[in-house]
Structures are given as structure tokens and as C-alpha cells.
Design a protein around this motif. Sequence first.
Motif, PDB file in Angstrom:
ATOM      1  N   PRO A  77      39.731  23.184  31.003  1.00 56.57           N
ATOM      2  CA  PRO A  77      38.873  24.233  30.345  1.00 56.57           C
ATOM      3  C   PRO A  77      37.702  23.732  29.509  1.00 56.57           C
ATOM      4  CG  PRO A  77      41.183  25.133  30.267  1.00 56.57           C
ATOM      5  CD  PRO A  77      41.136  23.637  30.438  1.00 56.57           C
ATOM      6  N   ARG A  88      37.084  32.977  31.191  1.00 56.78           N
ATOM      7  CA  ARG A  88      37.161  31.692  31.330  1.00 56.78           C
ATOM      8  C   ARG A  88      37.941  31.288  32.523  1.00 56.78           C
ATOM      9  NH1 ARG A  88      33.819  30.950  28.114  1.00 56.78           N
ATOM     10  NH2 ARG A  88      33.877  29.844  26.088  1.00 56.78           N
ATOM     11  N   PRO A  89      38.273  30.158  32.956  1.00 57.25           N
ATOM     12  CA  PRO A  89      38.754  29.874  34.674  1.00 57.25           C
ATOM     13  C   PRO A  89      40.338  29.897  34.132  1.00 57.25           C
ATOM     14  CG  PRO A  89      38.177  27.890  33.312  1.00 57.25           C
ATOM     15  CD  PRO A  89      37.712  28.973  32.374  1.00 57.25           C
ATOM     16  N   LEU A 128      43.549  27.979  36.136  1.00 55.89           N
ATOM     17  CA  LEU A 128      43.936  26.782  36.930  1.00 55.89           C
ATOM     18  C   LEU A 128      45.047  26.865  37.511  1.00 55.89           C
ATOM     19  CD1 LEU A 128      42.856  23.939  34.216  1.00 55.89           C
ATOM     20  CD2 LEU A 128      41.398  25.067  35.861  1.00 55.89           C
ATOM     21  N   TRP A 158      40.727  24.846  40.773  1.00 57.10           N
ATOM     22  CA  TRP A 158      40.347  26.330  40.201  1.00 57.10           C
ATOM     23  C   TRP A 158      41.130  27.425  40.837  1.00 57.10           C
ATOM     24  CZ3 TRP A 158      37.902  25.575  35.918  1.00 57.10           C
ATOM     25  CH2 TRP A 158      37.107  24.406  35.853  1.00 57.10           C
ATOM     26  N   HIS A 159      41.914  28.155  40.193  1.00 66.48           N
ATOM     27  CA  HIS A 159      42.360  29.528  40.869  1.00 66.48           C
ATOM     28  C   HIS A 159      41.278  30.468  40.915  1.00 66.48           C
ATOM     29  CE1 HIS A 159      45.128  32.123  42.574  1.00 66.48           C
ATOM     30  NE2 HIS A 159      44.662  33.282  41.462  1.00 66.48           N
ATOM     31  N   THR A 160      40.679  30.578  39.676  1.00 66.38           N
ATOM     32  CA  THR A 160      39.200  31.392  39.729  1.00 66.38           C
ATOM     33  C   THR A 160      38.607  30.611  38.564  1.00 66.38           C
ATOM     34  OG1 THR A 160      38.301  33.498  39.345  1.00 66.38           O
ATOM     35  CG2 THR A 160      40.306  33.066  38.054  1.00 66.38           C
ATOM     36  N   ARG A 161      37.341  30.408  38.826  1.00 66.12           N
ATOM     37  CA  ARG A 161      36.457  29.700  38.092  1.00 66.12           C
ATOM     38  C   ARG A 161      35.976  30.710  36.803  1.00 66.12           C
ATOM     39  NH1 ARG A 161      33.727  25.017  39.229  1.00 66.12           N
ATOM     40  NH2 ARG A 161      34.212  24.114  41.308  1.00 66.12           N
ATOM     41  N   ILE A 162      36.114  31.958  36.928  1.00 63.97           N
ATOM     42  CA  ILE A 162      35.805  32.868  35.835  1.00 63.97           C
ATOM     43  C   ILE A 162      36.675  33.888  35.963  1.00 63.97           C
ATOM     44  CG2 ILE A 162      34.242  34.350  34.678  1.00 63.97           C
ATOM     45  CD1 ILE A 162      33.868  31.333  33.995  1.00 63.97           C
ATOM     46  N   PRO A 202      42.138  35.503  44.225  1.00 64.35           N
ATOM     47  CA  PRO A 202      40.849  34.847  43.606  1.00 64.35           C
ATOM     48  C   PRO A 202      39.730  35.820  44.219  1.00 64.35           C
ATOM     49  CG  PRO A 202      42.099  33.103  44.480  1.00 64.35           C
ATOM     50  CD  PRO A 202      42.838  34.417  44.723  1.00 64.35           C
ATOM     51  N   PRO A 203      38.722  36.144  43.370  1.00 63.64           N
ATOM     52  CA  PRO A 203      38.462  35.781  41.867  1.00 63.64           C
ATOM     53  C   PRO A 203      39.092  36.363  40.921  1.00 63.64           C
ATOM     54  CG  PRO A 203      36.841  37.323  42.766  1.00 63.64           C
ATOM     55  CD  PRO A 203      37.776  37.222  43.944  1.00 63.64           C
TER      56      PRO A 203
END
Length: 617
Positions: A91, A117-118, A120, A132-136, A205-206
Motif C-alpha cells: 500500500p 485504500r486498496p 491486495l 490488486w483485488h481492488t485498487r480502491i 471487485p471493485p
Amino acid sequence: MRTTILTALAALIALPAFAQEARPRTWANPVDVDYKYNFEQTHRGISYRTGADPVIVLHRDRYFLFQTLADGYWTSPDLLDWTYVQPNRWPFESNVAPAARSDGERLYLMQSAFEPRPVLVSEHPETGQWEWHTRILPPVPGALTRSEEGAYADGALPEGKLPPGPWDPDLFIDMPESGGDGRWYLYWGSSNVHPLYAVEVDPTPPMRFIGDVVKLHVLHPDRHGWERFGQDHSGALPDGTAIAPYMEGAWMTKHGGRYYLQYGAPGTEFNAYANGVYVSDSPLGPFEYAPYNPISYKPGGFVEGAGHGSTFQDRHGNWWNTGTPWIGHNWTFERRIAMFPGGFTPDGQMHFTSRFGDYPHRMPDGPVSDPESLFTGWFPLSYRAAATASSTRGEFGADRATDENPRTFWVADRNEAGQTLTLDLGAVKRVHAVQVNYADHEAGIYAERRDIRTRFRILWSADGQDWRVFADLSDSDRDRPNAYLEGETPVDARFIRYEHGEIAGANLAIGDLRVFGTVEGPAPARPEATVTRGEDQRNALVRIRPVEGALGYNVRWGTAPDRLFLTYQIYADDLTAAQDQLEIRALNVGVHYWFAVEAFSPAGVSALDEVVAVPAR
């Protein structure tokens, strides 16, 4: 002749299995990992190793340890040998109190955050490869930003608004193999004003939040003695300033179809940091306070504090709880990591044992019905042992390395190879293991160094003349600030010597050189004690009649005569200084308790004193 040959062959076949046991068979708290240097206090011209808020996850038959401010994590095949992993991505700032969960195929990692925040994900985190599982992660519904929160004093928030978050998060997957439906939930919170929070999460995701955020419980120090802040739940800072206790470190465990929502309280800065639990039939509650709280508690001894961690099962099905012991020399938030074994009673009481919790324990290689049976029976032969050093700086004498206090330490006049610290155990005793606990005294700044390593030898002698090697880390390339070393075989030694090689800090400082073993002779006699519940039901005064030869005493209590799961350890000289009494300030109002006391020495543990009822007033 044929029988002789077969016997010899059997012996040869058995040799490889014996050789495989060369790796450590026992361990001791603090957990022996290379705690990373922390730079929060670099404005003071120092840095120091620290570890806190541990999460241990079993994933694809390997263990993974995440903690605060490590810029990476550790992996182990056995909970004994830990290897640091530097990930390929991390992160945007160093992780604090991270959440980690495995669904069996993938491991998910989420950091504490005051804004999105992301998250992982990794199938094989031992390689350091993450995606990235989700970037945000989406914003928590109703959560204020940090700047918006600053407009409201004393924690008063507008109706329907939440503090920034999710800070101190926990991701929980209600796994089908435990009777769940595979749904995901997020728990979080860290405050001395606000409650914990929970919400269901769609992991696709997201990612998105499902339904309303649920407000959970707050602390009730007026009814739960262990939730009071301060040293031994004094309710105040050392200067007498009263302070409201903190609640943080949510962690969800499912067992027997019930949901155990754990939390850390009342604050990480003192010996009384502990874990408690609320229980429900649903992952979002309503939750009921467990009257047997706290579930993990260690206010006495060398390792003090058991709060803010995680609960996990090892590959054999045994239960463990992790926590955050307190060091507090360089800064109040200087800490380490501990593990305590435990489990559940048939009727669902969650418990973990800290009895002899900073002495060596066996690592189980199968299911264990009694967690306390893991204790090796090895005691600190080094306590108050006569100590001499090759050099000493100022008031930091060698005697400070044998007092079972991580906040006092010996400092050598020079940090150079060949410096020694020698303990005289008083007589020849059976030595099984040694633990070297360094102190970061005016250590310097290590913001960029990667070649930090700890090198030393441990020597032993029966007569002070003939010295032999007990353990040799002269070629180590690893930093080991709390190095635990079990001998290949026990030795009969009177003298133990630390011989310095190399350390990263500017000064050679040892908090405690702990030598574990046994002596021949009878265990101490059974002590006698009286217990009086205070007018304040949160307190009980335990008066102990000392017994000859005792190194220390365990005050044990619980909510049934056969459930004395909680322990306060006190050394005999500290008990004498306290006029042979100890006040337990961790009780719950309206709850009946049972107490008993035992004495211990390197010769063994006494019979338990009579278990006495201590009813609620």
C-alpha cells in the motif's frame, strides 16, 4: 544374528527422523522474528525495533504473520522458524494494524485507513507476489474525512455520521466448511469515544458495502474492571491524569455456529492490555458481553500485555491468540508480539492461557486437549543471578540484564566484538534454552539499511574455567532482537556467557539474558492465600503467605472452579515488596469468581492452594 542385523537396520532407519528434529522444538515469547526498525520517533535522533497488532493466518499449509509498520511480513512452515518476505507491491504508506484472511485459495490483505485504500490478493504470498483485488475500497457509508472530523470536538459527530475509517479493520469470511454461506463482513474501530462498527461486504471487485453500517459496543469500565486504562487498570496516566480507555483491534472467529467478536482494551501502553469478546448467533449481532472476559490477559512477568491481535487455528486444529506486549522504553508504543494457546470449552467459553506465558513452550505436532500441557517446565534460572560484564556504561550495570524487566538493561561501554556478559547461576543447574533480548538504547537512525544482522555466541561452563559453546550465531545474517535458542542437548552449567559479535545499533544493550532450565529438588510447598472482594466489585485483594524456596507465584482465577483460565504472575521478591499481597483489578461487576494460588521454582510447581469462591457482592 538375524535379530541383531534387524535391530541395527531399524536404528539406521530411525536416524533421519531424529536428524529432522534439529530445528527448534520449543519457543518462547516474545516471538522470535526480526522486528523492523521504526522511524516514527526519528525527530529524537533514534530508531528502534517494534512490532504490534499481529495477524497470523494459515494459508495453503503455511503461516503468515502481518503486523504494524513492517513494510513486509513473515512466513513459517511451523510457527517456529519465521522468514521475512519483501512484497512486490505494498500500500501507499506503511501498513498499520492490517487485516488478512484466506479463503483457502487466495489470501487477502487490507490496511488500516482513514480514507479509501486498496485491497491486495495473493495465491502464493510466500513468493512476495501480490495483485490488486481492488485498487480502491469504496468509502464507508457515512464516514467523515479526516478534515471533516477535525471540525467536531470530543468525538461528537453529526447524526448518521461515522468517524473516518476503516481503521483497525478485520475482514471475515463466513466459510462454508464452518457452516457459513461464504458472505464477507468488515469490522473496524479504534477509539476511546466511538464503538466498533460492522458491515457486510460484496467482495466482487471493485467491492461494495451491503446494507447499513451496524454500531456495535463501547467499553464499560464502570462494570468491567479490566477495561480501565493504565498500569494495573489504575484508570490514569503515570502523572495521575484520568483517561478514558481505548477499544480497538476487532477480530471475528466462528466456532460451534457462534460468532466471537474480539477486541483489544484498554490501551497498548501498559501491562494490562488484553483481549475481550462479545458473542452472537449472527455475524452482525446483536452481541452479548461474555462474563468471563478478558479471554487473553498477561499483566505480570517479562512479557506484559496480550491485547490487539488475532485468533487462528494451526494445522492440527489447535487454537491460538496473538497479542501485543509492551516494551515502552524509547516510546510508549514500542512493543513486541506474543502468542498464547487456548481453545473453547464444550459449552463455548473462549479462553487462552498466559500461565508461564513467557517461558518456553513446546510447539505441538498434533491436537492438544490441554493448552497448559505445552509448558516445558523450564524456569528462568537467570532471575537475579549475579552478572558481570567486560565493560559497562554509566549506571547501566550488568545486574539490569537479570531482572525480568525489558525496560531496564545493561549497556556495554563499547559496541565491539568480544564484549561479554556473564551470569553466575549460583550452582550447577540443568540449562535447556537461552533467550537474548536486546534493548535499543540510543540506537541511531536506520532508515535505509538492509544489512542489519545480529551475531553472538552463548558459552557455558560448570566451573568458570572450561568454556564450551551452547549456541553460535557468529555467521548469522538475520537480525534477532529477541533470539530464542534451544540447546541441541541440555547442559549442566553454573555459568552462562554472552559473547558479542555484531549488532546494528550504535550501542550494545541487553534488556535480559534469560536462561531457562531446571534444578533437582522438591517443588515449593503449597502456598496459602485469602481473597477478599472489594467494595468496588471490580477489585479483589489476594493475600499470600510466602513459602520457602519459591521463585514466584501465579494468582489464578475464573468463573468456575475448573476454569481458572486467567493468571497474574508475580515474583517472590516483588510480592515481598508489596507486603505479600496483590490486588486483581480485572473483575466484572455481578460475576462470581473462583481463585487459587500456586508457587513455582526451577524445581517445579506446587500443588494448587484450595480453590475459593469469591462471590459478587
